[in-house]
Write an enzyme that holds these catalytic residues in place. Structure first.
Site, PDB file in Angstrom:
ATOM      1  N   ARG A 103       0.861  -1.186   0.000  1.00  0.00           N
ATOM      2  CA  ARG A 103       0.000   0.000   0.000  1.00  0.00           C
ATOM      3  C   ARG A 103       0.899   1.238   0.000  1.00  0.00           C
ATOM      4  NH1 ARG A 103      -4.679  -1.862   4.370  1.00  0.00           N
ATOM      5  NH2 ARG A 103      -5.353  -3.739   3.237  1.00  0.00           N
ATOM      6  N   GLN A 118      -1.336  -9.827   6.628  1.00  0.00           N
ATOM      7  CA  GLN A 118      -2.472 -10.147   7.489  1.00  0.00           C
ATOM      8  C   GLN A 118      -3.030 -11.521   7.171  1.00  0.00           C
ATOM      9  OE1 GLN A 118      -5.024  -6.776   6.555  1.00  0.00           O
ATOM     10  NE2 GLN A 118      -6.268  -7.983   5.166  1.00  0.00           N
ATOM     11  N   ASP A 228     -14.385  -2.554  13.210  1.00  0.00           N
ATOM     12  CA  ASP A 228     -12.956  -2.724  13.463  1.00  0.00           C
ATOM     13  C   ASP A 228     -12.737  -3.126  14.916  1.00  0.00           C
ATOM     14  OD1 ASP A 228     -12.438  -1.902  10.872  1.00  0.00           O
ATOM     15  OD2 ASP A 228     -11.932   0.158  11.439  1.00  0.00           O
ATOM     16  N   SER A 244     -10.091  -5.416  10.621  1.00  0.00           N
ATOM     17  CA  SER A 244     -11.246  -4.821   9.961  1.00  0.00           C
ATOM     18  C   SER A 244     -12.056  -5.984   9.394  1.00  0.00           C
ATOM     19  CB  SER A 244     -10.795  -3.884   8.845  1.00  0.00           C
ATOM     20  OG  SER A 244     -11.902  -3.395   8.124  1.00  0.00           O
TER      21      SER A 244
END
Length: 327
Positions: A103, A118, A228, A244
């Site tokens: 990102r 993740q 979240d 999330s």
């Protein structure tokens, strides 16, 4: 071996232990099966996660494959739902995978990195499961897996905290009503400081103030059934988001949210057409930050202590002065 080298290797062993232990506990709690997942998808597929809609993806072409533009995934939110249907998963069965992403537009700081790692997970549900109580029950199972993993750390002498298993649930509107003069981030900090483990629900839509608590793509989470997970990092005195997640959009929710986000052109992408034609299962899912979880359980002060990435030179110098060892 120097003390610095010893410290790094002890941390690496603890990271490995956390990742292996938590993955097993999460899979058992939610009836998940580990599968392989892509690092990149085609731009035309509509499978990539658009996040809040402003982040630039990392895009590239591929030698000897004409007319194809590929892009590194930003998460696997939509791909997982497609995979559940393709692989024939039944209600209350699910999958998880290790997701790695780049990102490049994230603001790098002590808990943000351009490298994202993740556990992405997704579970097939029924129409009757699309409710707040089912969402809350799943959140409790995830938090229990975190707390159980933390307890296991005692076996290797790396337990530093007690995880509060009692989750406090609150909507973004209730949070705004409680702290009307604060920003979204300030509200997250205050509520997590008070309750230690918090699930903030209903993220993506506009609040009574005319503002959003936070951005959320319109085509995966149902904004009325998502949220979240935040935990309180004692060492940093900081509210750390570790997950999330949410119940995914059905046909009515997708159409309504695309209209609100002025993204109705997405209806013609392959993934969206499949959803609107009832070709995809109803699901819920999310992402759980691997480095974030390690940072929390090991009480590290910088995410760079538990993952290898690229950091600004000034940040490296500041960390060195503070005795923070970046991998």
């Amino acid at each position: 071996m120097t003390q610095r080298q010893k410290s790094v290797r002890e941390t690496e062993r603890a990271i490995k232990y956390i990742k292996e232990t938590f993955a097993a506990k999460l899979a058992n709690a939610l009836n998940l099966e580990r599968i392989s997942a892509p690092l990149f998808v085609t731009s035309a597929s509509g499978l990539n996660d658009n996040l809040s809609g402003v982040e630039r993806v990392v895009r590239f072409d591929i030698k000897n494959i004409d007319g194809i533009s590929a892009e590194v995934v930003q998460s696997l939110a939509k791909w997982k739902r497609w995979a559940l249907g393709k692989y024939g998963f039944e209600p209350h069965e699910g999958l998880y995978t290790d997701m790695n992403a780049i990102r490049r537009d994230d603001d790098v700081d002590f808990y943000h990195s351009v490298y994202v790692d993740q556990w992405d997970w997704e579970q097939v549900i029924t129409a009757e499961d699309r409710n707040v109580e089912y969402l809350k029950d799943t959140v409790r199972k995830i938090v229990a897996a975190v707390a159980d993993t933390n307890d296991e750390l005692e076996k290797i002498g790396q337990k530093y905290i007690e995880v509060n298993r009692d989750v406090h649930f609150i909507t973004t509107q209730e949070l705004e009503d409680l702290y009307p003069d604060k920003t979204g981030k300030e509200r997250e900090h205050l509520i997590t400081q008070k309750y230690k483990t918090v699930f903030i629900m209903q993220i993506g839509d506009v609040l009574k103030s005319g503002k959003k608590h936070d951005g959320r793509a319109p085509d995966y989470d149902d904004w009325t059934l998502n949220g979240d997970i935040f935990v309180w990092h004692e060492g940093l005195q900081f509210a750390l988001e570790i997950s999330s997640m949410g119940i995914r959009v059905d046909k009515p929710a997708l159409l309504a949210q695309l209209a609100k986000a002025q993204c109705e052109d997405r209806k013609y992408l392959p993934f969206h057409k499949a959803l609107l034609n009832d070709e995809l299962p109803l699901t819920m899912g999310g992402g759980i930050g691997q480095s974030r979880l390690c940072m929390y359980l090991l009480q590290k002060r910088h995410v760079g202590e538990v993952q290898a990435s690229i950091w600004p030179q000034q940040m490296r110098e500041d960390c060195e002065k503070e005795g923070i060892i970046l991998l």
